[in-house]
Design a protein around this motif. Structure first.
Motif, short mmCIF file in Angstrom:
data_model
loop_
_atom_site.label_atom_id
_atom_site.label_comp_id
_atom_site.label_asym_id
_atom_site.label_seq_id
_atom_site.Cartn_x
_atom_site.Cartn_y
_atom_site.Cartn_z
N LEU A 5 0.83 -1.21 0.00
CA LEU A 5 0.00 0.00 0.00
C LEU A 5 0.86 1.26 0.00
O LEU A 5 0.58 2.22 -0.72
CB LEU A 5 -0.96 0.00 1.20
CG LEU A 5 -2.09 -1.02 1.14
CD1 LEU A 5 -2.82 -1.09 2.48
CD2 LEU A 5 -3.05 -0.72 0.00
N GLU A 6 1.93 1.24 0.79
CA GLU A 6 2.85 2.38 0.81
C GLU A 6 3.42 2.64 -0.58
O GLU A 6 3.44 3.78 -1.05
CB GLU A 6 4.01 2.13 1.77
CG GLU A 6 3.69 2.25 3.22
CD GLU A 6 4.91 1.96 4.09
OE1 GLU A 6 6.01 2.49 3.78
OE2 GLU A 6 4.78 1.18 5.05
N ARG A 21 3.83 8.83 -5.57
CA ARG A 21 3.68 9.51 -6.87
C ARG A 21 4.51 8.80 -7.92
O ARG A 21 4.12 8.72 -9.07
CB ARG A 21 4.11 10.96 -6.75
CG ARG A 21 3.21 11.74 -5.80
CD ARG A 21 3.49 13.18 -5.92
NE ARG A 21 2.71 13.60 -7.10
CZ ARG A 21 2.68 14.81 -7.56
NH1 ARG A 21 3.36 15.74 -6.98
NH2 ARG A 21 1.96 15.11 -8.60
N ASP A 22 5.68 8.29 -7.52
CA ASP A 22 6.56 7.56 -8.43
C ASP A 22 6.37 6.05 -8.22
O ASP A 22 7.32 5.32 -8.00
CB ASP A 22 8.02 7.97 -8.23
CG ASP A 22 8.52 7.69 -6.81
OD1 ASP A 22 7.70 7.54 -5.88
OD2 ASP A 22 9.74 7.62 -6.64
N ARG A 23 5.14 5.62 -8.34
CA ARG A 23 4.76 4.23 -8.09
C ARG A 23 5.64 3.28 -8.91
O ARG A 23 5.89 3.50 -10.09
CB ARG A 23 3.30 4.04 -8.47
CG ARG A 23 2.75 2.69 -8.11
CD ARG A 23 1.28 2.62 -8.36
NE ARG A 23 1.05 2.39 -9.79
CZ ARG A 23 -0.11 2.56 -10.38
NH1 ARG A 23 -1.15 3.01 -9.70
NH2 ARG A 23 -0.25 2.31 -11.65
N PRO A 24 6.14 2.21 -8.28
CA PRO A 24 7.00 1.27 -9.00
C PRO A 24 6.23 0.48 -10.06
O PRO A 24 5.00 0.36 -9.98
CB PRO A 24 7.51 0.33 -7.90
CG PRO A 24 6.45 0.39 -6.85
CD PRO A 24 5.90 1.80 -6.90
N THR A 25 6.96 -0.05 -11.02
CA THR A 25 6.36 -0.93 -12.02
C THR A 25 6.57 -2.39 -11.65
O THR A 25 6.00 -3.27 -12.29
CB THR A 25 6.97 -0.68 -13.41
OG1 THR A 25 8.38 -0.91 -13.35
CG2 THR A 25 6.69 0.75 -13.87
#
Length: 123
Positions: A16-17, A22-26
């Motif tokens: 969830l973190e 904003r720079d969500r991992p892929t």
């Protein structure tokens, strides 16, 4: 990198973190398959599609990894060989012999299933 305790709840919380950034991992490499299942739940709660938006890899290749939806890509540890090597060491030490080596390297295997894909090239 986020650290955790390798359990489902921790995978959920850390997932969830990560997914709120904003720079969500892929992609996420979880420390265990159980932790990866928590990441799956975090993705489900956030409406993030695996693997289209997030690739997930676990570690251990427990039985449920193949049953997950989608089936989890994971790293297989040679558990039987690990047990054999540990048993040999215990027997040697119990007989007063020195250990042959201070370290034993055993190969792991990447089990590729449907939870991973190449990252999207669209922003």
């Amino acid at each position: 990198m986020l650290r955790g305790n390798y359990q489902y709840g921790d995978g959920l919380a850390r997932g969830l973190e990560l997914l709120e950034r904003r720079d969500r991992p892929t992609a996420v490499f979880a420390g265990t398959d159980v932790q990866a299942m928590g990441v799956y739940e975090a993705a489900r709660r956030r409406g993030v599609a695996i693997p289209a938006e997030l690739s997930v890899v676990g570690y251990d290749d427990i039985r449920v990894a193949a049953w997950a939806n989608p089936p989890l890509t994971t790293v297989l540890q040679p558990l039987a060989q690990m047990g054999e090597e540990a048993t040999r060491l215990v027997i040697r030490l119990s007989e007063g012999e020195p250990a042959e080596a201070s370290r034993v390297d055993l190969s792991t295997t990447l089990v590729v299933r449907d939870s991973t894909t190449a990252p999207s090239t669209t922003p």
